[in-house]
Design a protein around this motif. Structure first.
Motif, PDB file in Angstrom:
ATOM      1  N   SER A 131       0.827  -1.204   0.000  1.00 35.92           N
ATOM      2  CA  SER A 131       0.000   0.000   0.000  1.00 35.92           C
ATOM      3  C   SER A 131       0.866   1.261   0.000  1.00 35.92           C
ATOM      4  CB  SER A 131      -0.914  -0.024   1.223  1.00 35.92           C
ATOM      5  OG  SER A 131      -1.542   1.212   1.396  1.00 35.92           O
ATOM      6  N   ARG A 132       1.896   1.257   0.810  1.00 37.05           N
ATOM      7  CA  ARG A 132       2.799   2.424   0.854  1.00 37.05           C
ATOM      8  C   ARG A 132       3.500   2.617  -0.479  1.00 37.05           C
ATOM      9  NH1 ARG A 132       5.437   1.191   6.724  1.00 37.05           N
ATOM     10  NH2 ARG A 132       3.761   2.092   7.956  1.00 37.05           N
ATOM     11  N   ARG A 133       3.949   1.533  -1.097  1.00 33.77           N
ATOM     12  CA  ARG A 133       4.636   1.633  -2.386  1.00 33.77           C
ATOM     13  C   ARG A 133       3.689   2.197  -3.449  1.00 33.77           C
ATOM     14  NH1 ARG A 133       5.869  -3.600  -3.525  1.00 33.77           N
ATOM     15  NH2 ARG A 133       7.357  -3.578  -1.818  1.00 33.77           N
ATOM     16  N   ARG A 134       2.435   1.726  -3.462  1.00 33.08           N
ATOM     17  CA  ARG A 134       1.471   2.208  -4.446  1.00 33.08           C
ATOM     18  C   ARG A 134       1.194   3.700  -4.254  1.00 33.08           C
ATOM     19  NH1 ARG A 134      -2.716  -0.983  -3.320  1.00 33.08           N
ATOM     20  NH2 ARG A 134      -3.645   0.577  -1.968  1.00 33.08           N
ATOM     21  N   MET A 135       1.016   4.121  -2.973  1.00 31.43           N
ATOM     22  CA  MET A 135       0.774   5.547  -2.728  1.00 31.43           C
ATOM     23  C   MET A 135       1.982   6.386  -3.130  1.00 31.43           C
ATOM     24  SD  MET A 135      -1.461   5.832   0.771  1.00 31.43           S
ATOM     25  CE  MET A 135      -0.386   4.863   1.800  1.00 31.43           C
ATOM     26  N   GLN A 136       3.202   5.873  -2.916  1.00 34.12           N
ATOM     27  CA  GLN A 136       4.397   6.621  -3.305  1.00 34.12           C
ATOM     28  C   GLN A 136       4.486   6.745  -4.820  1.00 34.12           C
ATOM     29  OE1 GLN A 136       6.524   8.128  -1.154  1.00 34.12           O
ATOM     30  NE2 GLN A 136       7.372   9.056  -2.977  1.00 34.12           N
ATOM     31  N   GLU A 137       4.137   5.684  -5.551  1.00 31.44           N
ATOM     32  CA  GLU A 137       4.146   5.751  -7.016  1.00 31.44           C
ATOM     33  C   GLU A 137       3.135   6.770  -7.520  1.00 31.44           C
ATOM     34  OE1 GLU A 137       3.460   1.743  -8.201  1.00 31.44           O
ATOM     35  OE2 GLU A 137       5.522   1.106  -7.756  1.00 31.44           O
ATOM     36  N   GLU A 138       1.951   6.800  -6.922  1.00 30.40           N
ATOM     37  CA  GLU A 138       0.947   7.796  -7.322  1.00 30.40           C
ATOM     38  C   GLU A 138       1.457   9.206  -7.066  1.00 30.40           C
ATOM     39  OE1 GLU A 138      -2.570   6.890  -5.142  1.00 30.40           O
ATOM     40  OE2 GLU A 138      -2.987   5.058  -6.281  1.00 30.40           O
ATOM     41  N   GLN A 139       2.096   9.402  -5.927  1.00 30.55           N
ATOM     42  CA  GLN A 139       2.623  10.729  -5.605  1.00 30.55           C
ATOM     43  C   GLN A 139       3.744  11.108  -6.569  1.00 30.55           C
ATOM     44  OE1 GLN A 139       1.425  12.879  -3.526  1.00 30.55           O
ATOM     45  NE2 GLN A 139       3.031  14.374  -3.801  1.00 30.55           N
TER      46      GLN A 139
END
Length: 186
Positions: free
Chosen positions: A86-94
């Motif tokens: 989840s953290r990796r996905r949010m970082q990619e979106e950011q």
């Protein structure tokens, strides 16, 4: 009663008194008169401390009903892996949003630079240094002003029998004299 025989001698100064708690009342009264405010503040502080501790204990018991030592290690690993994904996905979106913003900012800066170059070139040629958008607006205004036609459906501003001093026909407007007193000007 005889004192010589070894008999007990009673104190006959006054009637015998029962010892009750009246001495305690006097000592408590003297203590409260000297240290009453301190005792009151101490009681309030202890009460607030107990309430705070009770609240913390209840939130601790609600947040972790099962102790961490009794949790299944596989579920802990799965939860941590899901959290990492989840953290990796949010970082990619950011990161994607940041890259898009950078591209947009670069395009805006490039447009501004191009407009400045055009203004400089037009100024060198002796033309107006206004941008194309302002030049286009002025040409549209010129064409629209040349095609003016007289308006025939005009209403008159006031009827022919209008007199501002008469008071009728003016609606809510009426003439009032100015203020009395010295003028405000110099």
């Amino acid at each position: 009663m005889e004192a010589q025989d070894g008999a007990r001698v009673l104190n006959e100064d006054g009637p015998p008194q029962n010892q009750d708690l009246s001495f305690l009342l006097q000592s408590v009264t003297s203590f409260l008169s000297e240290y009453g405010w301190y005792a009151a503040f101490t009681c309030v502080g202890v009460y607030m401390l107990l309430q705070h501790l009770r609240k913390n204990r209840s939130t601790d018991s609600q947040s972790s009903p099962v102790s961490t030592s009794s949790q299944d290690p596989d579920s802990v690993v799965r939860r941590q892996a899901a959290l990492e994904v989840s953290r990796r996905r949010m970082q990619e979106e950011q990161d994607a949003r940041a890259a898009e913003f950078r591209d947009r900012q670069q395009r805006l800066e490039e447009d501004k630079r191009r407009q400045k170059i055009e203004m400089w070139e037009s100024m060198k040629e002796g033309k107006s240094y206004k941008g194309k958008a302002q030049v286009a607006q002025s040409t549209e205004e010129a064409t629209s002003s040349s095609s003016l036609r007289p308006k025939t459906d005009k209403k008159p501003l006031r009827n022919s029998g209008y007199s501002p001093l008469s008071g009728d026909g003016g609606g809510t407007c009426s003439w009032r004299p100015g203020r009395r007193g010295p003028s405000a000007g110099g």
